[in-house]
Write an enzyme that holds these catalytic residues in place. Structure first.
Site, PDB file in Angstrom:
ATOM      1  N   LYS A 182      -6.682  76.317  55.383  1.00 12.16           N
ATOM      2  CA  LYS A 182      -7.632  77.378  55.053  1.00 12.16           C
ATOM      3  C   LYS A 182      -8.933  77.157  55.827  1.00 12.16           C
ATOM      4  CE  LYS A 182      -6.145  78.184  50.233  1.00 12.16           C
ATOM      5  NZ  LYS A 182      -5.709  79.578  50.347  1.00 12.16           N
ATOM      6  N   ARG A 231       4.015  79.719  45.027  1.00  9.95           N
ATOM      7  CA  ARG A 231       5.313  80.321  44.696  1.00  9.95           C
ATOM      8  C   ARG A 231       6.461  79.335  44.890  1.00  9.95           C
ATOM      9  NH1 ARG A 231       4.431  85.012  48.998  1.00  9.95           N
ATOM     10  NH2 ARG A 231       2.317  84.562  48.307  1.00  9.95           N
TER      11      ARG A 231
HETATM   12  N1  BES Z   1      -4.241  79.561  45.817  1.00 14.36           N
HETATM   13  C1  BES Z   1      -4.070  80.595  46.764  1.00 14.36           C
HETATM   14  C2  BES Z   1      -4.424  81.972  46.199  1.00 14.36           C
HETATM   15  C3  BES Z   1      -5.901  82.248  45.972  1.00 14.36           C
HETATM   16  C4  BES Z   1      -6.643  82.862  46.959  1.00 14.36           C
HETATM   17  C5  BES Z   1      -6.494  81.964  44.769  1.00 14.36           C
HETATM   18  C6  BES Z   1      -7.973  83.135  46.745  1.00 14.36           C
HETATM   19  C7  BES Z   1      -7.824  82.250  44.542  1.00 14.36           C
HETATM   20  C8  BES Z   1      -8.562  82.841  45.545  1.00 14.36           C
HETATM   21  C9  BES Z   1      -2.649  80.661  47.255  1.00 14.36           C
HETATM   22  O1  BES Z   1      -1.968  79.464  47.286  1.00 14.36           O
HETATM   23  C10 BES Z   1      -2.691  81.167  48.649  1.00 14.36           C
HETATM   24  O2  BES Z   1      -3.194  80.491  49.484  1.00 14.36           O
HETATM   25  N2  BES Z   1      -2.123  82.359  48.859  1.00 14.36           N
HETATM   26  C11 BES Z   1      -2.118  82.961  50.156  1.00 14.36           C
HETATM   27  C12 BES Z   1      -0.717  83.471  50.395  1.00 14.36           C
HETATM   28  C13 BES Z   1      -0.491  83.939  51.783  1.00 14.36           C
HETATM   29  C14 BES Z   1      -0.453  82.767  52.744  1.00 14.36           C
HETATM   30  C15 BES Z   1       0.810  84.698  51.829  1.00 14.36           C
HETATM   31  C16 BES Z   1      -3.122  84.098  50.154  1.00 14.36           C
HETATM   32  O3  BES Z   1      -3.211  84.808  49.129  1.00 14.36           O
HETATM   33  O4  BES Z   1      -3.847  84.247  51.123  1.00 14.36           O
HETATM   34 MN    MN Z   2      -2.299  78.422  49.134  1.00 15.09          MN
END
Ligand code: BES
Ligand code: MN
Ligand code: ZN
Length: 499
Positions: free
Chosen positions: A275, A349
């Site tokens: 990230k 997931r």
């Molecule tokens: N933990 C994150 C989701 C999240 C994002 C929670 C912002 C709180 C605030 C999750 O694991 C994630 O990174 N999801 C990605 C999925 C994507 C790579 C398909 C996302 O939502 O960007």
């Molecule tokens: Mn994630």
């Protein structure tokens, strides 16, 4: 905070601050406030007039009772318009009133918020919840703590016929709110403190205190059972993963068997699909689903519901390293499905897939609910104030929405639109963990999860937007919100046939 029921009327209630409520747009005082005004020789109505007190939510005024009441001070708080009256208006007014009373230096408050049409039990429960949630603080790491503490709140119910109901309301409100605060604490703790091992230790403590069964599976056992998706996420981290399985069993026969599953990523860096700095800033909150499930198990022994409830948490970090999972890797989940890793940041997931498959195989519940900070997409869809709910069959999702409504948590349904499943196809595995198509990320994640439910009735709560408050809210400060705890408890109460 010590909670109690005060059965004396307002004028004789023992406290150093009386907290009373008033609706907006109300020409005359209700019967309780009229009696109070009489005891005060008309001082209450004069103060309200001078202060131009309208009764808007968030408004308050306080004054000295000049020896006419047992309590030396009175705080009037706005309940908002009468047409919006409901338990949530009471909860928010109680939160505001308790916070204000504390900041004014009170140490014991007596609260009467006579909202139109809210029955005694729900009103008492809402006052108890509001008072505890509204005064919550996370200050354990601060050298200079705010010394003001509201040590006691009494819920006033002078009507004899309602006192049994009010006492039950206070009891439930205290349980609901303490559990919510426990979840907040876990979320607010940083990721160097809340690790998978410390989550497991917390679960052990909860099990011991409530005489619950607990099993914690180590990495090897998870691998042996076939949880390749979960173990794959964990392989980049120095912190050993823990798979937590708590069980609450009632004394008598259980009406239903339920599994609650919480996403337990104690820190989500994204993995090799790292990230950005901004993106990972808040990612200690990626175990908020796990915190909610643990909080429910803290409350369950005090509720004695005729349900068998299982709590599952696949706890791990998601870290980049020389041993981390690579984009393009293929793993196999417990139910036999192979998954191509399209993005290592779609890790939640993967861990939930194995937890759902484990529940379906080992527990065979009548229903399962998962709670997860799963997608940034749900934040785009519903913002920071509303959680997403997906599930099938419809009845389960609808019951979650009903429970959320009753608990005062904002949730909204998103459709498991069949056609979006197309996007999860992989050329080399049964599924990809991300979609090749644009948009609807929260729905796509739900469709992915559904593949691991073995058609057991299931609902998924995406709390990515609601788990952590970036500004102060009516029911609490910035930080972990403890979202879903009260909804889950209400859901279980209703399944058990209570209320
Ligand atoms: N933990 C994150 C989701 C999240 C994002 C929670 C912002 C709180 C605030 C999750 O694991 C994630 O990174 N999801 C990605 C999925 C994507 C790579 C398909 C996302 O939502 O960007
Ligand atoms: Mn994630
Ligand atoms: Zn995550």
């Amino acid at each position: 905070m010590k909670l109690s029921l005060e059965t004396r009327d307002l004028a004789r209630a023992r406290a150093d601050m009386l907290v009373v409520g008033r609706h907006a747009g109300q020409a005359r005082l209700g019967p309780e406030l009229q009696a109070l005004d009489a005891a005060l020789g008309g001082l209450l109505s004069r103060v309200l007039a001078v202060e131009k007190f309208e009764g808007k939510a968030g408004q308050s005024a306080h004054f000295y009772s000049d020896g006419r009441l047992t309590a030396p001070r009175v705080l009037v708080v706005g309940l908002g318009p009468k047409r919006d009256a409901g338990a949530e208006a009471v909860r928010r007014a109680a939160a505001h009133g308790a916070r204000r009373a504390r900041d004014l230096g009170a140490s014991a408050a007596a609260v009467l918020l006579p909202a139109a049409g809210v029955p005694a039990r729900l009103r008492a429960q809402a006052v108890a919840e509001g008072a505890i949630l509204g005064t919550y603080r996370f200050d354990k790491y601060l050298k200079e703590k705010n010394g003001k503490v509201l040590g006691a709140v009494a819920v006033v119910e002078p009507d004899r016929r309602q006192q049994g109901a009010a006492r039950e309301g206070v009891r439930l409100g205290e349980i609901w709110a303490q559990a919510t605060c426990a979840a907040r604490d876990l979320v607010n703790e940083p990721a160097n403190v809340v690790t998978p091992a410390s989550l497991a230790a917390r679960a052990e403590e909860i099990a011991k205190a409530g005489r619950l069964k607990i099993r914690v599976l180590e990495r090897d056992e998870c691998a042996t059972l076939g949880m390749g998706a979960f173990v794959g996420v964990a392989q980049g981290s120095q912190e050993p993963p823990k798979f937590i399985h708590l069980t609450y069993a009632p004394r008598g026969r259980a009406r239903k068997r339920i599994a609650l599953i919480g996403k337990g990523i104690t820190f989500d860096s994204g993995g090799l699909d790292l990230k950005t700095a901004d993106g990972m800033l808040r990612m200690k909150d990626d175990m908020s689903g796990a915190a909610a499930v643990l909080a429910v198990f803290q409350a369950l022994p005090r509720l004695r519901l005729p349900l068998e409830v299982h709590g599952l948490i696949a706890a791990t970090e998601n870290m980049p390293s020389g041993t981390a999972q690579r984009p393009g890797d293929i793993v196999r989940a417990l139910n036999g499905l192979s998954i191509e890793i399209g993005n290592t940041d779609a890790e939640g997931r993967l861990t939930l897939a194995d937890a759902l498959a484990y529940a379906a195989k080992e527990i065979e519940p009548d229903e399962m609910l998962d709670v997860a900070t799963l997608t940034g997409a749900v934040v785009m869809a519903l913002g920071l104030g509303v959680s997403g709910v997906l599930g099938s069959p419809d009845a389960v999702a609808r019951r979650v929405l009903g429970a959320a409504d009753a608990a005062g948590e904002r949730m909204w349904r998103l459709p498991l639109h069949e056609e979006y499943k197309e996007g999860l196809k992989s050329d080399v595995a049964d599924l990809n963990n991300i979609s090749s198509q644009r948009g609807a990320g929260a729905i796509v994640a739900g469709l992915f999860l559904r593949e691991f439910t073995a058609n057991i009735p299931w609902a998924h709560l995406d709390i990515a937007g609601t788990a952590f408050a970036e500004k102060e809210l009516p029911l609490g400060p910035k930080g972990g919100t403890g979202v879903a705890v009260r909804t889950l408890l209400t859901y279980l109460m209703r399944l058990a046939g209570r209320r």
